[in-house]
Motif scaffolding. Structure first.
Motif, short mmCIF file in Angstrom:
data_model
loop_
_atom_site.label_atom_id
_atom_site.label_comp_id
_atom_site.label_asym_id
_atom_site.label_seq_id
_atom_site.Cartn_x
_atom_site.Cartn_y
_atom_site.Cartn_z
N GLY A 205 46.94 31.46 49.07
CA GLY A 205 46.35 31.33 47.74
C GLY A 205 46.19 29.89 47.30
N ASP A 206 46.06 29.71 45.98
CA ASP A 206 45.94 28.38 45.36
C ASP A 206 44.65 27.66 45.79
OD1 ASP A 206 46.93 26.66 43.48
OD2 ASP A 206 48.08 25.47 44.91
N ALA A 207 43.58 28.43 46.04
CA ALA A 207 42.29 27.82 46.38
C ALA A 207 41.54 27.52 45.08
CB ALA A 207 41.47 28.77 47.25
N THR A 208 41.09 26.27 44.94
CA THR A 208 40.35 25.87 43.75
C THR A 208 39.17 25.01 44.16
OG1 THR A 208 41.78 23.94 43.47
CG2 THR A 208 42.35 25.93 42.23
N PRO A 209 38.07 25.05 43.39
CA PRO A 209 36.94 24.17 43.68
C PRO A 209 37.36 22.71 43.62
CG PRO A 209 36.30 25.90 42.13
CD PRO A 209 37.80 25.97 42.28
N ILE B 40 26.49 33.27 40.41
CA ILE B 40 27.75 32.72 39.93
C ILE B 40 28.82 32.93 41.01
CG2 ILE B 40 27.29 33.03 37.47
CD1 ILE B 40 28.96 35.60 37.58
N LEU B 41 29.84 32.08 40.97
CA LEU B 41 30.96 32.17 41.89
C LEU B 41 32.24 32.31 41.08
CD1 LEU B 41 31.63 31.86 45.02
CD2 LEU B 41 32.33 29.53 44.41
N ARG B 42 33.04 33.29 41.41
CA ARG B 42 34.33 33.49 40.75
C ARG B 42 35.44 33.39 41.79
NH1 ARG B 42 31.22 37.52 38.17
NH2 ARG B 42 32.06 39.10 39.60
N VAL B 43 36.49 32.65 41.45
CA VAL B 43 37.61 32.45 42.36
C VAL B 43 38.89 32.91 41.68
CG1 VAL B 43 38.92 30.78 43.72
CG2 VAL B 43 36.45 30.44 43.39
N ASP B 44 39.58 33.84 42.32
CA ASP B 44 40.88 34.32 41.83
C ASP B 44 41.88 34.07 42.96
OD1 ASP B 44 43.02 35.54 40.66
OD2 ASP B 44 42.26 37.58 40.86
N SER B 45 42.70 33.03 42.82
CA SER B 45 43.58 32.62 43.92
C SER B 45 44.90 32.09 43.39
CB SER B 45 42.87 31.55 44.77
OG SER B 45 43.64 31.20 45.88
N PRO B 46 45.79 32.96 42.92
CA PRO B 46 47.09 32.50 42.42
C PRO B 46 47.94 31.96 43.57
CG PRO B 46 47.05 34.89 42.59
CD PRO B 46 45.65 34.43 42.88
N PRO B 47 48.87 31.07 43.29
CA PRO B 47 49.79 30.60 44.32
C PRO B 47 50.50 31.78 44.99
CG PRO B 47 49.99 29.25 42.36
CD PRO B 47 49.11 30.41 41.99
N GLY B 48 50.50 31.79 46.31
CA GLY B 48 51.09 32.91 47.04
C GLY B 48 50.09 33.98 47.41
N THR C 247 43.81 35.65 47.80
CA THR C 247 42.62 34.96 47.29
C THR C 247 41.44 35.91 47.33
OG1 THR C 247 43.36 32.75 47.96
CG2 THR C 247 40.98 33.08 47.72
N VAL C 248 40.75 36.00 46.21
CA VAL C 248 39.54 36.82 46.13
C VAL C 248 38.42 35.95 45.58
CG1 VAL C 248 38.45 38.87 45.19
CG2 VAL C 248 40.91 38.90 45.70
#
Length: 212
Positions: free
Chosen positions: A167-171, A190-198, A201-202
């Motif tokens: 996880g933890d992926a961010t632009p 549009i691009l949506r990123v849901d990637s909490p630490p651990g 990632t979606v």
């Protein structure tokens, strides 16, 4: 409208720069590699028929060099042609996306529901988004598995790539997500990123199936 015009101007400038780099790289890189390969083959031909008979050790070394030069040239051509219309898309996203997933070093499950065939520009954008996202999974996520889902209906197409990594992926962190968002914006996507630490990632890309 101003945001759309800015996004399309950015994409046009990016494409212009890309073609200039492609022209330069083909001239300075690939062409030079092919010239070197031709010289190596010419030397190998000379080693076949000297007056004292074939010089087998030298011939073997030249053939090995030619093989390496050929492999390097093919690899460079593959690198340069990324971003140009992929042959895989000739059969549509139904064939291209499973083929893309099959090349991933991380196992990828594929789920497709493509009731509508998108415009070729949209299909190309979806394909490149999928390629970039799967590359991110392999390089950055530490994932053991991933899923790629694409659905097209009611004038919209949605691509989702999910992985079970850290996880933890961010632009803006070297993952290419900012570039993907700009590419999508140029076609009203549009691009949506849901990637909490651990994790997990979606990442979801959504855009119209047709261009206005």
């Amino acid at each position: 409208m101003r945001e759309l015009e800015a996004a399309r101007a950015t994409l046009l400038a990016d494409n212009t720069d890309r073609f200039r780099r492609l022209e330069r790289d083909l001239h300075d890189g690939t062409q030079a590699r092919l010239v070197a390969l031709a010289i190596t083959l010419s030397l190998a031909d000379d080693a076949l028929s000297p007056a004292a008979g074939p010089d087998l050790p030298r011939l073997r070394a030249l053939v090995d060099r030619a093989r390496t030069q050929t492999d390097d040239t093919v690899a460079e051509l593959r690198r340069l042609t990324r971003g140009i219309h992929p042959v895989a898309l000739d059969g549509g996203l139904e064939e291209a996306l499973p083929g893309l997933a099959a090349t991933s070093p991380v196992p990828v499950g594929v789920h497709l529901d493509l009731r509508e065939r998108p415009h070729p520009v949209v299909a190309r954008t979806v394909y490149f988004c999928a390629a970039e996202l799967l590359t991110n999974v392999a390089r950055h996520s530490g994932a053991r598995s991933a899923e790629l889902t694409a659905r097209a209906a009611h004038g919209r197409i949605r691509l989702t790539v999910r992985d079970d990594g850290r996880g933890d992926a961010t632009p803006g962190t070297g993952t290419g997500l900012t570039g993907l968002a700009e590419r999508l914006a140029a076609v009203d996507g549009i691009l949506r990123v849901d990637s909490p630490p651990g994790g997990p990632t979606v990442v979801t890309a959504e855009l119209p199936t047709r261009l206005c």
